[in-house]
Design a protein around this motif. Structure first.
Motif, PDB file in Angstrom:
ATOM      1  N   LYS A  79       0.637  -1.157   0.227  1.00 26.35           N
ATOM      2  CA  LYS A  79       0.173   0.304   0.216  1.00 26.35           C
ATOM      3  C   LYS A  79       1.101   1.381  -0.388  1.00 26.35           C
ATOM      4  N   LYS A  80       1.811   1.070   0.909  1.00 28.09           N
ATOM      5  CA  LYS A  80       2.781   2.044   0.653  1.00 28.09           C
ATOM      6  C   LYS A  80       4.074   2.165  -0.468  1.00 28.09           C
ATOM      7  N   GLU A  82       2.397   1.964  -3.278  1.00 33.31           N
ATOM      8  CA  GLU A  82       1.440   2.381  -4.561  1.00 33.31           C
ATOM      9  C   GLU A  82       1.293   3.447  -4.342  1.00 33.31           C
ATOM     10  N   GLN A  83       1.201   4.164  -3.370  1.00 37.08           N
ATOM     11  CA  GLN A  83       0.896   5.661  -2.655  1.00 37.08           C
ATOM     12  C   GLN A  83       2.012   6.355  -3.264  1.00 37.08           C
ATOM     13  N   ASP A  86       1.342   7.000  -6.724  1.00 37.98           N
ATOM     14  CA  ASP A  86       0.210   7.230  -6.688  1.00 37.98           C
ATOM     15  C   ASP A  86       0.660   9.196  -7.019  1.00 37.98           C
ATOM     16  N   GLN A  87       1.636   9.324  -5.871  1.00 45.30           N
ATOM     17  CA  GLN A  87       2.282  10.663  -5.475  1.00 45.30           C
ATOM     18  C   GLN A  87       2.982  10.648  -6.749  1.00 45.30           C
TER      19      GLN A  87
END
Length: 145
Positions: A79-80, A82-83, A86-87
């Motif tokens: 999840k980190k 992917e975040q 995305d950023q």
């Protein structure tokens, strides 16, 4: 991602439904590019029979807890990641938008310089043409790859 959770669930469901740790067959069906798993054979498509391994001994509850902890850590790391991705995509999109805005401004400046050169008198014509050439060069350097 969902498929990786289906097989363990099927294994757990097969174990609890039969009440013993014997191996059972799981059918993997691929039809129209979609993969599914079930306890019964599929009607059409490509079929592959998977052997479900026997459930681990009940005495090794510590291993299951460790596996759950590792799985939780891996999920948090995913999840980190992917975040962060995305950023990075958002930053790239903002930079691209700012670059396009800058290039649009340079095109306008070149257009205005060309219009000024057309209306310039004899005394200012050379300076106006130099301004047009420099605006074109700046546009070419900064915006045309």
């Amino acid at each position: 991602m969902k498929l990786s959770f289906i097989l363990p669930l099927l294994c757990a469901g097969a174990f609890s439904a039969t009440g013993h740790a014997g191996a059972q067959d799981v059918y993997k069906c691929v039809k129209d590019g979609q993969t599914s798993y079930s306890a019964t054979p599929c009607a059409g498509g490509q079929l592959q029979i998977l052997e479900v391994p026997a459930a681990p001994a009940a005495a090794d509850k510590g291993a299951a807890t460790r596996q759950e902890r590792v799985a939780s850590q891996m999920e948090a790391a995913r999840k980190k990641q992917e975040q962060l991705e995305d950023q990075a995509r958002e930053r790239g999109a903002k930079q691209q938008e700012a670059h396009e805005k800058h290039c649009t401004q340079l095109r306008l400046e070149q257009k205005w310089a060309a219009q000024d050169a057309v209306g310039a008198g004899t005394a200012n014509r050379d300076a106006a043409q130099l301004k047009v050439r420099r605006a074109g060069e700046r546009l070419a350097v900064e915006c045309l790859h």
